[in-house]
Design a protein around this motif. Structure first.
Motif, PDB file in Angstrom:
ATOM      1  N   VAL A  93      46.619  41.053  25.145  1.00 29.76           N
ATOM      2  CA  VAL A  93      46.380  39.718  25.698  1.00 29.76           C
ATOM      3  C   VAL A  93      45.769  39.868  27.085  1.00 29.76           C
ATOM      4  CG1 VAL A  93      47.381  37.496  26.360  1.00 29.76           C
ATOM      5  CG2 VAL A  93      48.342  38.782  24.415  1.00 29.76           C
ATOM      6  N   MET A  94      44.551  39.317  27.271  1.00 28.95           N
ATOM      7  CA  MET A  94      43.914  39.261  28.588  1.00 28.95           C
ATOM      8  C   MET A  94      44.170  37.879  29.173  1.00 28.95           C
ATOM      9  SD  MET A  94      40.163  40.994  28.048  1.00 28.95           S
ATOM     10  CE  MET A  94      39.947  42.512  27.108  1.00 28.95           C
ATOM     11  N   VAL A  95      44.834  37.839  30.303  1.00 28.99           N
ATOM     12  CA  VAL A  95      45.131  36.573  30.981  1.00 28.99           C
ATOM     13  C   VAL A  95      44.122  36.390  32.108  1.00 28.99           C
ATOM     14  CG1 VAL A  95      46.872  35.250  32.231  1.00 28.99           C
ATOM     15  CG2 VAL A  95      47.573  36.830  30.419  1.00 28.99           C
ATOM     16  N   THR A  96      43.368  35.291  32.053  1.00 27.81           N
ATOM     17  CA  THR A  96      42.358  35.003  33.075  1.00 27.81           C
ATOM     18  C   THR A  96      42.628  33.640  33.701  1.00 27.81           C
ATOM     19  OG1 THR A  96      40.717  33.783  31.755  1.00 27.81           O
ATOM     20  CG2 THR A  96      40.741  36.191  31.530  1.00 27.81           C
ATOM     21  N   ILE A 143      40.614  39.384  35.807  1.00 24.13           N
ATOM     22  CA  ILE A 143      41.651  39.491  34.784  1.00 24.13           C
ATOM     23  C   ILE A 143      42.984  39.487  35.545  1.00 24.13           C
ATOM     24  CG2 ILE A 143      42.637  40.945  32.962  1.00 24.13           C
ATOM     25  CD1 ILE A 143      39.811  42.259  32.766  1.00 24.13           C
ATOM     26  N   ARG A 144      43.741  38.449  35.399  1.00 20.92           N
ATOM     27  CA  ARG A 144      45.017  38.408  36.124  1.00 20.92           C
ATOM     28  C   ARG A 144      45.926  39.555  35.698  1.00 20.92           C
ATOM     29  NH1 ARG A 144      47.114  32.104  36.053  1.00 20.92           N
ATOM     30  NH2 ARG A 144      45.414  31.193  37.296  1.00 20.92           N
ATOM     31  N   VAL A 145      46.059  39.712  34.404  1.00 20.41           N
ATOM     32  CA  VAL A 145      46.935  40.744  33.868  1.00 20.41           C
ATOM     33  C   VAL A 145      46.564  40.991  32.412  1.00 20.41           C
ATOM     34  CG1 VAL A 145      48.737  39.133  33.102  1.00 20.41           C
ATOM     35  CG2 VAL A 145      49.358  41.483  33.671  1.00 20.41           C
ATOM     36  N   MET A 146      46.837  42.202  31.924  1.00 24.34           N
ATOM     37  CA  MET A 146      46.727  42.504  30.495  1.00 24.34           C
ATOM     38  C   MET A 146      48.103  42.909  30.010  1.00 24.34           C
ATOM     39  SD  MET A 146      43.352  44.438  29.175  1.00 24.34           S
ATOM     40  CE  MET A 146      41.718  44.081  29.790  1.00 24.34           C
ATOM     41  N   THR A 147      48.509  42.355  28.873  1.00 26.03           N
ATOM     42  CA  THR A 147      49.814  42.676  28.308  1.00 26.03           C
ATOM     43  C   THR A 147      49.673  43.049  26.836  1.00 26.03           C
ATOM     44  OG1 THR A 147      50.232  40.353  27.733  1.00 26.03           O
ATOM     45  CG2 THR A 147      50.994  41.108  29.886  1.00 26.03           C
ATOM     46  N   LEU A 148      50.704  43.696  26.316  1.00 26.83           N
ATOM     47  CA  LEU A 148      50.749  44.087  24.908  1.00 26.83           C
ATOM     48  C   LEU A 148      51.799  43.251  24.192  1.00 26.83           C
ATOM     49  CD1 LEU A 148      50.636  47.982  25.292  1.00 26.83           C
ATOM     50  CD2 LEU A 148      48.731  46.423  24.837  1.00 26.83           C
ATOM     51  N   VAL A 149      51.451  42.770  22.998  1.00 31.55           N
ATOM     52  CA  VAL A 149      52.378  42.009  22.167  1.00 31.55           C
ATOM     53  C   VAL A 149      52.342  42.576  20.760  1.00 31.55           C
ATOM     54  CG1 VAL A 149      52.149  39.893  23.527  1.00 31.55           C
ATOM     55  CG2 VAL A 149      50.620  40.290  21.587  1.00 31.55           C
ATOM     56  N   ASP A 150      53.405  42.384  20.012  1.00 30.35           N
ATOM     57  CA  ASP A 150      53.439  42.883  18.641  1.00 30.35           C
ATOM     58  C   ASP A 150      52.340  42.248  17.808  1.00 30.35           C
ATOM     59  OD1 ASP A 150      55.579  44.528  19.139  1.00 30.35           O
ATOM     60  OD2 ASP A 150      57.076  43.072  18.488  1.00 30.35           O
ATOM     61  N   THR A 151      51.725  43.056  16.974  1.00 32.28           N
ATOM     62  CA  THR A 151      50.660  42.575  16.099  1.00 32.28           C
ATOM     63  C   THR A 151      51.217  41.575  15.093  1.00 32.28           C
ATOM     64  OG1 THR A 151      49.459  44.649  16.291  1.00 32.28           O
ATOM     65  CG2 THR A 151      48.935  43.268  14.395  1.00 32.28           C
ATOM     66  N   GLU A 188      46.434  53.026  26.878  1.00 29.41           N
ATOM     67  CA  GLU A 188      46.963  53.784  28.020  1.00 29.41           C
ATOM     68  C   GLU A 188      46.657  53.082  29.332  1.00 29.41           C
ATOM     69  OE1 GLU A 188      46.251  58.115  30.207  1.00 29.41           O
ATOM     70  OE2 GLU A 188      45.589  57.810  28.135  1.00 29.41           O
ATOM     71  N   LEU A 189      45.441  52.589  29.465  1.00 29.74           N
ATOM     72  CA  LEU A 189      45.053  51.879  30.682  1.00 29.74           C
ATOM     73  C   LEU A 189      45.810  50.562  30.825  1.00 29.74           C
ATOM     74  CD1 LEU A 189      41.210  52.572  30.514  1.00 29.74           C
ATOM     75  CD2 LEU A 189      42.835  53.542  32.150  1.00 29.74           C
ATOM     76  N   VAL A 190      46.045  49.876  29.716  1.00 24.47           N
ATOM     77  CA  VAL A 190      46.811  48.631  29.761  1.00 24.47           C
ATOM     78  C   VAL A 190      48.247  48.922  30.199  1.00 24.47           C
ATOM     79  CG1 VAL A 190      47.716  46.688  28.432  1.00 24.47           C
ATOM     80  CG2 VAL A 190      45.368  47.487  28.038  1.00 24.47           C
ATOM     81  N   ARG A 191      48.861  49.957  29.610  1.00 26.99           N
ATOM     82  CA  ARG A 191      50.241  50.306  29.966  1.00 26.99           C
ATOM     83  C   ARG A 191      50.353  50.687  31.438  1.00 26.99           C
ATOM     84  NH1 ARG A 191      49.762  53.916  25.504  1.00 26.99           N
ATOM     85  NH2 ARG A 191      50.372  52.937  23.539  1.00 26.99           N
ATOM     86  N   ASP A 192      49.314  51.341  31.969  1.00 29.02           N
ATOM     87  CA  ASP A 192      49.331  51.768  33.365  1.00 29.02           C
ATOM     88  C   ASP A 192      48.971  50.640  34.334  1.00 29.02           C
ATOM     89  OD1 ASP A 192      50.010  54.294  32.528  1.00 29.02           O
ATOM     90  OD2 ASP A 192      47.985  55.114  32.688  1.00 29.02           O
ATOM     91  N   ARG A 193      48.755  49.429  33.812  1.00 28.13           N
ATOM     92  CA  ARG A 193      48.398  48.244  34.610  1.00 28.13           C
ATOM     93  C   ARG A 193      47.043  48.423  35.310  1.00 28.13           C
ATOM     94  NH1 ARG A 193      51.959  45.210  32.215  1.00 28.13           N
ATOM     95  NH2 ARG A 193      51.190  43.588  33.603  1.00 28.13           N
ATOM     96  N   PHE A 194      46.191  49.281  34.746  1.00 29.18           N
ATOM     97  CA  PHE A 194      44.904  49.538  35.357  1.00 29.18           C
ATOM     98  C   PHE A 194      44.035  48.282  35.412  1.00 29.18           C
ATOM     99  CE2 PHE A 194      40.383  50.396  34.625  1.00 29.18           C
ATOM    100  CZ  PHE A 194      40.066  51.157  35.740  1.00 29.18           C
ATOM    101  N   TYR A 195      44.064  47.483  34.359  1.00 24.98           N
ATOM    102  CA  TYR A 195      43.152  46.343  34.269  1.00 24.98           C
ATOM    103  C   TYR A 195      43.604  45.127  35.075  1.00 24.98           C
ATOM    104  CZ  TYR A 195      40.635  48.732  30.507  1.00 24.98           C
ATOM    105  OH  TYR A 195      39.893  49.628  29.772  1.00 24.98           O
ATOM    106  N   ASP A 196      44.833  45.119  35.539  1.00 31.25           N
ATOM    107  CA  ASP A 196      45.313  43.966  36.299  1.00 31.25           C
ATOM    108  C   ASP A 196      44.486  43.793  37.574  1.00 31.25           C
ATOM    109  OD1 ASP A 196      47.170  44.083  34.316  1.00 31.25           O
ATOM    110  OD2 ASP A 196      48.919  44.321  35.616  1.00 31.25           O
ATOM    111  N   ARG A 197      43.967  42.567  37.790  1.00 28.21           N
ATOM    112  CA  ARG A 197      43.161  42.184  38.946  1.00 28.21           C
ATOM    113  C   ARG A 197      41.751  42.773  38.928  1.00 28.21           C
ATOM    114  NH1 ARG A 197      44.397  37.795  40.489  1.00 28.21           N
ATOM    115  NH2 ARG A 197      43.406  38.155  42.513  1.00 28.21           N
ATOM    116  N   LYS A 198      41.368  43.441  37.845  1.00 26.15           N
ATOM    117  CA  LYS A 198      39.972  43.872  37.721  1.00 26.15           C
ATOM    118  C   LYS A 198      39.107  42.653  37.378  1.00 26.15           C
ATOM    119  CE  LYS A 198      40.574  48.315  38.420  1.00 26.15           C
ATOM    120  NZ  LYS A 198      42.008  48.264  38.759  1.00 26.15           N
TER     121      LYS A 198
END
Length: 376
Positions: free
Chosen positions: A209-212, A354-362, A235-245
């Protein structure tokens, strides 16, 4: 008595032993300097001989203790239902051949592959253990693999050679279908060889989920079609790399690009890691998520991604597709982003984050095809 050329040899010797003060004391008592030098030289020889002798390792009575075991995997994260391939390797680093005794009933096969019994052991003497989370390790199930015919033998492992075997542990151990952390411990030949461990993670499949500032976009990932690129993205999502990009490039009717480490087309992962291309036949439609790369290098995917804003057949099989929008809300958000004002280079006039990226169950059902955002 002052230091001078006459007593210099005696001083030099005892300085090497760290005892200059003691040397002065001997000289003051009237001991002949030449005799003192000879005594000091004998001491140096004795000390040196003792030090060298202490460094000589005792010869091992058990040649099997010289063998090295190794566990390797294709990836760190696996998913339920996915093959979990682990490679077991036994290496002889010495200059002599070593005969490895085999458990009764072992099928040596072509002697090029590591026999299965050397991996699992037997029910009476297991060599392989599996632990789930914080639970106690239990022997890896071997009963279905045993056919003891009473035969014994040995496998000769020549100097500086290795023998290995890859096993799909998920096919042999049903317990590996559950999500969580696992630790595999292998100690072949019943404690003759030092044990090695391997940590594994089995994780249920996730959507991203990309939150904008303009809404959310949810993507179903293509684990089977592009496993390496999907794992890199996760891996990048888990490491919070994309947050605020930011999304640094918007070209209406074509693509929306983001995820750069520095907000430009040149940004890479902090560790510089590149991922090889995994091109497959998923078409580029509205909401298709793919990894960006250098036009001249198909194996240069890193952290940047782009989202297709229309049907773009010219991109098919040329970029690695890793996902697809999951629902109508995602497409509506994508349309809002595609309409933001840009300069002539396609750069947004204001930062689009991108405010934040999160993972949710498929969820069941998977992605759905959408019409061109410009037609809505």
């Amino acid at each position: 008595m002052t230091d001078g050329p006459a007593n210099w040899p005696a001083q030099a010797t005892f300085r090497a032993l760290g005892s200059t003060r003691l040397n002065t004391t001997f000289i003051k008592t009237g001991i002949d300097a030449d005799m003192f030098t000879r005594l000091a030289a004998i001491l140096v020889v004795l000390v040196t001989f003792s030090a060298v002798g202490a460094q000589e390792p005792a010869a091992s009575a058990d040649p099997l203790a010289s063998l090295k075991a190794e566990l390797t995997v294709e990836r760190e994260v696996y998913y339920p239902g996915q093959p979990l391939n682990v490679r077991f390797t036994l290496f002889n680093p010495t200059d002599e051949a070593i005969d490895v005794p085999l458990p009764p009933g072992t099928d040596v096969g072509d002697a090029v592959t590591l026999p299965l019994r050397l991996i699992t052991g037997t029910s009476a003497e297991p060599s392989l253990w599996l632990a789930y989370e914080d639970e106690r390790a239990i022997p890896f199930g071997t009963s279905s693999l045993e056919t003891d015919d009473g035969k014994t033998g040995a496998l000769r492992l020549e100097a500086h050679t290795a023998v290995g075997r890859a096993l799909d542990l998920a096919a042999l151990q049903r317990g590996l279908r559950y999500s969580g952390e696992y630790r595999l411990t292998w100690q072949p030949l019943h404690a003759h060889v030092p044990e090695v461990t391997l940590d594994l993670r089995i994780e249920s499949r996730k959507d991203v989920v990309m939150v904008t500032d303009f809404g959310n976009m949810t993507f179903t990932l293509m684990y089977d079609e592009a496993p390496r690129n999907v794992e890199n993205f996760l891996e990048l999502v888990r490491d919070r790399f994309y947050d605020r990009k930011t999304f640094h490039r918007i070209i209406p009717g074509f693509i929306l690009q983001g995820g750069s480490s520095d907000g430009t087309n040149k940004g890479l992962r902090p560790d510089g890691k590149l991922v090889p291309g995994e091109f497959h036949d998923a078409p580029f439609e509205v909401g298709t998520l793919a990894m960006a790369r250098k036009p001249s290098d198909p194996d240069s995917a890193s952290c940047q991604f782009f989202i297709s804003l229309a049907r773009n057949p010219e991109l098919d099989t040329d970029y690695t597709v890793i996902g697809q929008t999951r629902d109508e809300e995602s497409v509506r958000t994508l349309q809002k982003l595609a309409e933001l004002p840009t300069n002539k280079k396609g750069e947004p006039l204001r930062p689009v984050r991108i405010r934040v990226m999160t993972l949710v169950d498929t969820t069941a059902g998977g992605p759905t095809r959408q019409m061109n955002v410009n037609e809505r």
